[in-house]
Design a protein around this motif. Structure first.
Motif, short mmCIF file in Angstrom:
data_model
loop_
_atom_site.label_atom_id
_atom_site.label_comp_id
_atom_site.label_asym_id
_atom_site.label_seq_id
_atom_site.Cartn_x
_atom_site.Cartn_y
_atom_site.Cartn_z
N ILE A 51 0.97 -1.15 0.01
CA ILE A 51 0.01 -0.16 -0.05
C ILE A 51 1.02 1.06 0.06
CG2 ILE A 51 -1.87 1.26 1.21
CD1 ILE A 51 -2.70 -1.37 2.48
N LYS A 90 -3.44 5.75 3.92
CA LYS A 90 -2.85 4.30 3.91
C LYS A 90 -2.94 3.60 5.00
CE LYS A 90 1.44 5.72 2.70
NZ LYS A 90 0.97 7.00 2.98
N PHE A 144 -4.92 0.22 5.52
CA PHE A 144 -4.58 -1.07 6.22
C PHE A 144 -5.11 -1.44 7.57
CE2 PHE A 144 -1.34 -3.01 8.67
CZ PHE A 144 -0.71 -4.03 8.04
N PHE A 193 -1.14 -7.81 2.84
CA PHE A 193 -0.85 -6.39 2.61
C PHE A 193 0.35 -5.76 3.36
CE2 PHE A 193 -5.29 -7.02 1.11
CZ PHE A 193 -5.38 -6.23 0.00
N ASP A 219 1.78 -2.14 4.57
CA ASP A 219 1.78 -0.78 4.75
C ASP A 219 2.98 -0.10 4.83
OD1 ASP A 219 0.43 1.61 5.53
OD2 ASP A 219 0.87 1.38 7.61
N ALA A 277 -0.99 -1.20 -4.41
CA ALA A 277 -2.18 -0.55 -4.22
C ALA A 277 -2.00 1.08 -3.99
CB ALA A 277 -2.87 -1.24 -3.19
N HIS A 278 -2.15 1.75 -4.96
CA HIS A 278 -1.55 3.04 -4.84
C HIS A 278 -3.06 3.95 -4.21
CE1 HIS A 278 0.17 6.57 -7.21
NE2 HIS A 278 -0.12 7.04 -6.04
N VAL A 279 -2.63 4.63 -3.06
CA VAL A 279 -3.78 5.15 -2.39
C VAL A 279 -3.80 6.83 -2.79
CG1 VAL A 279 -4.88 5.54 -0.41
CG2 VAL A 279 -3.94 3.39 -0.52
N SER A 328 -7.53 -7.11 -5.49
CA SER A 328 -6.13 -7.29 -5.33
C SER A 328 -5.65 -8.75 -5.46
CB SER A 328 -5.76 -6.93 -3.90
OG SER A 328 -6.15 -5.68 -3.44
#
Length: 329
Positions: A7, A15, A19, A70, A72, A101-103, A241
């Motif tokens: 992330i 982010k 998470f 995932f 963080d 995963a581009h927040v 994802s």
């Protein structure tokens, strides 16, 4: 199979909040840049109603879902590829994950600091992607230089790798991602060890409102509608994802346990069996296969067999998403 999604994004885009919501694992999410210094890792179950229906069908003592990891990763800033904001460390963390995963922050809130002092999603995406591009450009340039001795000796593998990297270098110099290069699977394999950031699969998570936990998921070129309801939105993100990594699920089921096994799409039965145990590849004899819904509709394994829904498959069989398999070794 342990595969991970990193992330990433600018500081204060949500982010760590994302998470925490995904993993129910508490990591710092305070309102200041770089509060996440080391990446935190959370193992998240993949929502799958098929698993629970099969478990109820078999009256299983245990139910074990597929999972996704995932990570963080602390916020990147402009200049990260040159070390700004501990950038080199964080770029290394991104290099170690399988997908990104581009927040992206789209909400306005004066109480939440934005590093550029204005909310501009397109510009923010550009900042992050540029840092990934610059980092890859440096890695590719160094690798090409290191190959020169072998290239001069007419080493075939070195020449092939150099040709691939020069195609990528040209695109990176144009400010584009390495994923824009049309590479064959064989070419990707030859440079796999470089872990190029801009070759990794990427999805965009638009943080519409931190207060309401509303999110929208976008894959490059694809807009995915997400129910704004909190749990539904995050379930969709986990599923997307999982798909982004090219994964799918098959099941084993019985009184002891019903379990979802993670495999790469296109896996043959012996390769799929290695998710259970590595010996299954070499010791594989055959697989008894029934599709999950056919098994439930039949009412029992015996009835599914009587109706011709249970098939005997060999080494060349490509496992389908939703197959229930009993391996014979």
């Amino acid at each position: 199979m342990s595969l991970s999604i990193g992330i990433v994004g600018l500081p204060n885009v949500g982010k760590s909040t994302l998470f925490n919501a995904l993993t129910k694992k508490k990591v710092p999410a305070e309102n200041y840049p770089f509060c996440t210094i080391d990446p935190s890792v959370g193992i998240v179950p993949v929502p799958d109603e098929r698993l629970w229906k099969l478990s109820e069908f078999s009256k299983s003592a245990k139910t074990i879902p597929a999972v996704i990891e995932f990570v963080d990763i602390a916020g990147l800033v402009a200049g990260a590829s040159k070390g700004e904001g501990l950038g080199n460390k964080f770029l290394t963390n991104i290099r170690e994950v399988d997908a990104i995963a581009h927040v992206v922050r789209t909400f306005e809130d004066n109480s939440v600091i934005h590093v550029a002092n204005k909310v501009d999603p397109v510009q923010d995406i550009g900042v992050i992607n540029l840092e990934l591009i610059l980092s890859d450009a440096e890695s590719v340039s160094k690798r090409i230089a290191n190959l020169q001795k072998e290239v001069k000796r007419n080493n075939k593998e070195a020449i092939e790798e150099e040709n691939i990297l020069k195609k990528i270098e040209k695109v990176l110099e144009e400010g584009k991602m390495a994923s824009d290069v049309d590479l064959t699977d064989e070419e990707k394999f030859k440079i796999k060890s470089m872990n190029l950031l801009t070759l990794k699969p990427m999805l965009y998570v638009l943080n519409v409102s931190e207060a309401n936990n509303n999110i929208e998921i976008k894959l490059p070129g694809i807009s995915v509608e997400v129910d704004p309801i909190f749990e539904k939105g995050f379930d969709d993100l986990i599923k997307k994802s999982y798909e982004l990594l090219g994964l799918e699920t098959y099941f084993t089921t019985g009184e002891d346990e019903t379990r979802a096994w993670t495999i790469k799409k296109g896996s043959t039965a012996p390769i799929a069996g290695t998710a259970i145990h590595t010996d299954f590849k070499d010791k594989f004899i055959r697989a008894e296969v029934v599709f999950w819904s056919d098994l439930l509709l039949a009412g029992s394994y015996g009835e599914a067999r009587a109706k011709g829904k249970v098939r005997t498959e060999g080494k060349e069989y490509i496992v389908k998403n939703g197959d229930v398999i009993e391996f014979k070794i």
